[in-house]
Design an enzyme around this catalytic site. Structure first.
Site, PDB file in Angstrom:
ATOM      1  N   ASP A  82      73.410  41.041  55.542  1.00  3.70           N
ATOM      2  CA  ASP A  82      73.071  39.630  55.410  1.00  3.70           C
ATOM      3  C   ASP A  82      74.002  38.821  56.324  1.00  3.70           C
ATOM      4  O   ASP A  82      75.221  39.029  56.310  1.00  3.70           O
ATOM      5  CB  ASP A  82      73.265  39.232  53.931  1.00  3.70           C
ATOM      6  CG  ASP A  82      72.731  37.842  53.609  1.00  3.70           C
ATOM      7  OD1 ASP A  82      71.848  37.362  54.342  1.00  3.70           O
ATOM      8  OD2 ASP A  82      73.197  37.265  52.607  1.00  3.70           O
ATOM      9  N   HIS A  83      73.451  37.926  57.114  1.00  5.19           N
ATOM     10  CA  HIS A  83      74.244  37.028  57.968  1.00  5.19           C
ATOM     11  C   HIS A  83      75.156  37.728  58.971  1.00  5.19           C
ATOM     12  O   HIS A  83      76.297  37.295  59.183  1.00  5.19           O
ATOM     13  CB  HIS A  83      75.076  36.049  57.124  1.00  5.19           C
ATOM     14  CG  HIS A  83      74.255  35.010  56.453  1.00  5.19           C
ATOM     15  ND1 HIS A  83      73.609  33.995  57.128  1.00  5.19           N
ATOM     16  CD2 HIS A  83      73.911  34.849  55.144  1.00  5.19           C
ATOM     17  CE1 HIS A  83      72.932  33.246  56.271  1.00  5.19           C
ATOM     18  NE2 HIS A  83      73.083  33.753  55.064  1.00  5.19           N
ATOM     19  N   ASP A 104      72.061  36.375  62.415  1.00  8.14           N
ATOM     20  CA  ASP A 104      71.989  34.932  62.182  1.00  8.14           C
ATOM     21  C   ASP A 104      72.512  34.183  63.406  1.00  8.14           C
ATOM     22  O   ASP A 104      73.712  33.988  63.557  1.00  8.14           O
ATOM     23  CB  ASP A 104      72.792  34.566  60.931  1.00  8.14           C
ATOM     24  CG  ASP A 104      72.687  33.074  60.614  1.00  8.14           C
ATOM     25  OD1 ASP A 104      72.103  32.330  61.439  1.00  8.14           O
ATOM     26  OD2 ASP A 104      73.185  32.655  59.560  1.00  8.14           O
ATOM     27  N   GLU A 134      67.045  33.961  61.850  1.00  6.98           N
ATOM     28  CA  GLU A 134      66.951  32.635  61.214  1.00  6.98           C
ATOM     29  C   GLU A 134      66.774  31.558  62.269  1.00  6.98           C
ATOM     30  O   GLU A 134      67.407  31.576  63.316  1.00  6.98           O
ATOM     31  CB  GLU A 134      68.211  32.355  60.379  1.00  6.98           C
ATOM     32  CG  GLU A 134      68.176  30.984  59.704  1.00  6.98           C
ATOM     33  CD  GLU A 134      69.290  30.805  58.668  1.00  6.98           C
ATOM     34  OE1 GLU A 134      69.647  31.802  57.995  1.00  6.98           O
ATOM     35  OE2 GLU A 134      69.792  29.678  58.546  1.00  6.98           O
ATOM     36  N   HIS A 180      72.467  27.002  50.572  1.00  2.00           N
ATOM     37  CA  HIS A 180      73.433  27.982  50.061  1.00  2.00           C
ATOM     38  C   HIS A 180      74.304  27.301  49.007  1.00  2.00           C
ATOM     39  O   HIS A 180      74.776  26.190  49.230  1.00  2.00           O
ATOM     40  CB  HIS A 180      74.324  28.485  51.188  1.00  2.00           C
ATOM     41  CG  HIS A 180      73.650  29.462  52.111  1.00  2.00           C
ATOM     42  ND1 HIS A 180      73.612  29.297  53.466  1.00  2.00           N
ATOM     43  CD2 HIS A 180      73.000  30.624  51.862  1.00  2.00           C
ATOM     44  CE1 HIS A 180      72.972  30.317  54.020  1.00  2.00           C
ATOM     45  NE2 HIS A 180      72.589  31.143  53.067  1.00  2.00           N
ATOM     46  N   GLY A 181      74.539  27.961  47.896  1.00  2.00           N
ATOM     47  CA  GLY A 181      75.419  27.397  46.871  1.00  2.00           C
ATOM     48  C   GLY A 181      74.618  26.724  45.765  1.00  2.00           C
ATOM     49  O   GLY A 181      73.450  27.031  45.567  1.00  2.00           O
ATOM     50  N   GLY A 210      68.577  31.135  47.034  1.00  2.00           N
ATOM     51  CA  GLY A 210      67.571  31.261  45.976  1.00  2.00           C
ATOM     52  C   GLY A 210      68.077  30.933  44.584  1.00  2.00           C
ATOM     53  O   GLY A 210      67.283  30.667  43.684  1.00  2.00           O
ATOM     54  N   ASN A 230      66.915  35.265  48.738  1.00  2.00           N
ATOM     55  CA  ASN A 230      68.283  35.776  48.556  1.00  2.00           C
ATOM     56  C   ASN A 230      68.962  35.154  47.346  1.00  2.00           C
ATOM     57  O   ASN A 230      68.867  33.946  47.126  1.00  2.00           O
ATOM     58  CB  ASN A 230      69.133  35.458  49.787  1.00  2.00           C
ATOM     59  CG  ASN A 230      68.853  36.394  50.944  1.00  2.00           C
ATOM     60  OD1 ASN A 230      68.039  37.304  50.832  1.00  2.00           O
ATOM     61  ND2 ASN A 230      69.536  36.170  52.048  1.00  2.00           N
ATOM     62  N   THR A 233      74.829  33.022  44.778  1.00  2.00           N
ATOM     63  CA  THR A 233      75.613  32.174  43.877  1.00  2.00           C
ATOM     64  C   THR A 233      75.413  32.540  42.404  1.00  2.00           C
ATOM     65  O   THR A 233      76.383  32.604  41.640  1.00  2.00           O
ATOM     66  CB  THR A 233      75.227  30.691  44.109  1.00  2.00           C
ATOM     67  OG1 THR A 233      75.471  30.383  45.490  1.00  2.00           O
ATOM     68  CG2 THR A 233      76.049  29.768  43.245  1.00  2.00           C
TER      69      THR A 233
HETATM   70 ZN   LIG Z   1      72.188  33.167  53.335  1.00  2.00          ZN
END
Ligand SMILES: [Zn+2]
Length: 296
Positions: A82-83, A104, A134, A180-181, A210, A230, A233
């Site tokens: 991821d990323h 990314d 992305e 994100h978060g 998500g 995804n 958090t």
């Molecule tokens: Zn992400």
């Protein structure tokens, strides 16, 4: 070992009309929680790690634990970076048995993102590995990518179509109000934009951020081409809440096993709910393998 590429899992999810969960991980208990939740729900899923996660656990430790997790899994799983932001990270993951990677380049200018992503697709596809990229900038911080308030950028449908066509990516992460978060208040997703992207972009779409998206958003996004969402958090919060709750009841306890066990269970419970909400429960084939692969 039901290891699949993410492209294979998305294809089945598309046919079955459900959303696949991408679970971020960085330590033994969390990886185990992901496998237990997915197996309890009989749901195919992506076991994910970010470069920041690697810095916590170490690449070889992660690869070893992930191998054990995949061996134990009875549902289809893709091992996904991821990323990722550099070719070195991508190559290292491919060498360590990953079946899927994200590059990314969303912080780069369009042309540079396109060139970097195209290069990653060339390398990864030669090794039979799927690629997620992305376009647009998702607000918030994840691993080595941070987008501050005012710097977020929604994905342009026309540019996304050109990007997918030129690079040959297997999936595209989009920015349409997902963050994100933690969400402040109700998430505000630009579904008209998502629909326009879906109409023009022929590959599965991905939502980052998500955690906190409700069933209604997930269901609607699933109908508009979003194949993976995804979760990061919500996992951290469930784990921390599990530890806090245990220590509130047992303040004298100092044995890590007795503290981490309930935290792991808290993550399992949280993610079982997530998989049910995604419509992913019960979608795993018998024996964890789809028939055409079993016949090979
Ligand atoms: Zn992400």
């Amino acid at each position: 070992m039901p290891l699949y590429t993410s492209a294979e899992i998305y294809r089945h999810a598309h046919e079955g009309g459900y959303v696949v969960a991408g679970f971020d991980s960085y330590c033994l208990e969390v990886i185990q929680a992901h496998v237990r939740a997915a197996n309890a729900e009989k749901a195919p899923f992506l076991l994910q790690v970010t470069p920041k996660g690697f810095r916590h656990i170490g690449v070889s430790y992660f690869a070893g634990i992930a191998r054990a997790a995949i061996e134990e899994s009875r549902v289809p799983v893709a091992l996904h970076l991821d990323h990722g932001t550099t070719l070195e990270e991508i190559v290292s993951c491919i060498r360590n048995g990953f079946s899927s990677v994200m590059i990314d380049g969303s912080m780069l200018p369009f042309e540079d993102n396109l060139a970097l992503t195209g290069k990653v697709v060339e390398i990864a596809h030669a090794a039979g590995v799927s690629v997620e990229a992305e376009l647009g900038r998702v607000l918030g911080k994840e691993s080595d990518v941070e987008v501050r308030a005012g710097e977020e950028d929604f994905t342009d449908p026309g540019a996304a179509a050109e990007f997918a066509r030129e690079t040959g990516v297997d999936a595209l992460a989009v920015s349409v109000g997902n963050i994100h978060g933690f969400y402040r208040g109700e998430p505000r997703i630009d579904f008209r934009r998502l629909e326009a992207i879906h109409r023009q972009v022929p590959v599965p779409l991905v939502f980052h951020g998500g955690s906190g998206l409700g069933a209604e958003v997930i269901e609607k996004a699933g109908r508009l081409g979003v194949r993976k969402v995804n979760i990061g958090t919500a996992i951290k919060k469930a784990f921390a809440d599990g530890i806090r709750a245990f220590w509130a009841e047992h303040p004298e306890e100092f044995d890590p096993r007795r503290v981490l066990g309930p935290a792991r269970e808290a993550v399992v419970e949280e993610l079982r709910g997530t998989l049910r909400m995604f419509g992913a429960s019960g979608r795993s084939p018998r024996g964890g393998r789809w028939q055409e692969e079993a016949a090979e």
